[in-house]
Design a protein around this motif. Structure first.
Motif, short mmCIF file in Angstrom:
data_model
loop_
_atom_site.label_atom_id
_atom_site.label_comp_id
_atom_site.label_asym_id
_atom_site.label_seq_id
_atom_site.Cartn_x
_atom_site.Cartn_y
_atom_site.Cartn_z
N LYS A 62 53.60 47.19 40.34
CA LYS A 62 53.47 46.06 39.41
C LYS A 62 54.22 46.37 38.13
N PRO A 79 48.98 43.96 35.06
CA PRO A 79 48.10 42.88 35.49
C PRO A 79 47.41 43.27 36.80
N SER A 118 44.26 41.94 39.55
CA SER A 118 43.21 41.02 39.98
C SER A 118 42.05 41.85 40.49
N SER A 119 40.85 41.48 40.07
CA SER A 119 39.70 42.28 40.47
C SER A 119 38.44 41.42 40.51
N SER A 120 37.40 41.99 41.07
CA SER A 120 36.09 41.35 41.03
C SER A 120 35.11 42.34 40.41
N SER A 139 41.37 43.84 43.85
CA SER A 139 41.50 42.90 44.96
C SER A 139 42.50 43.37 46.01
N GLN A 140 43.47 44.18 45.61
CA GLN A 140 44.50 44.63 46.55
C GLN A 140 44.01 45.78 47.42
#
Length: 181
Positions: A78, A91, A93-95, A119-120
């Protein structure tokens, strides 16, 4: 010779106990070690608490190393952005979710842990633990009040007490801490 042997066995015992705790067998760690080593009862007199404290320090270091590695894997490939504070940020993406040590949904647990999951890779990339009490501090306070002992400072220890608000408030606070990390 006997004293050196005891010290060597103590070091081996510490490593075996660490290994059994990491494998999730901490309750039977002492039994396993007792079968393999010829330690006397005096070898462990008043030694379990410092040993467990040392294990906790090592476990926290290992946990942080794992999370740092997971974050590195999550940000692999990234492109970073320069922020106003001069730091590069990636950057992601996550929960996020928070768990408490009580099974009911009453939100009055004394401790909890928040996990940020990428998330990845589907791995924990950040965590935060909160506790509203400490056994050593509580016993010290009780001794002062009930046994009329002098008000001396509590003995040095790794105090887990790091939250004073409500248990439900831990969730938002832990989420913010994870994002800021």
């Amino acid at each position: 010779i006997r004293r050196e042997r005891r010290i060597d066995n103590y070091e081996l015992n510490w490593r075996l106990l660490m290994a059994t705790q990491l494998m999730g067998e901490s309750q039977i760690g002492g039994s396993i070690i007792g079968l393999f080593l010829d330690l006397t009862r005096e070898a462990f007199r008043n030694a379990w608490s410092p040993m467990e404290d040392a294990l906790g320090v090592q476990q926290r270091k290992i946990g942080q190393d794992v999370v740092d590695f997971n974050l590195n894997q999550e940000t692999m490939g990234k492109e970073a952005f320069m922020c106003n504070d001069g730091k590069l940020r990636y950057p992601v993406s996550s929960s996020y979710d928070m768990g408490w040590q009580k099974s009911k949904k009453t939100y009055d647990s004394m401790s909890g842990h928040g996990l940020l999951i990428g998330s990845q890779t589907k791995r924990v990339i950040c965590f935060q633990n909160y506790s509203k009490s400490c056994g050593k501090c509580e016993r010290h306070k009780s001794n002062i009040l009930n046994k009329r002992k002098p008000d001396v400072p509590v003995a040095a220890h790794n105090c887990p007490w790091n939250h004073d608000g409500s248990s439900k408030g831990m969730e938002a606070k832990a989420a913010l801490e994870c994002i800021n990390k």
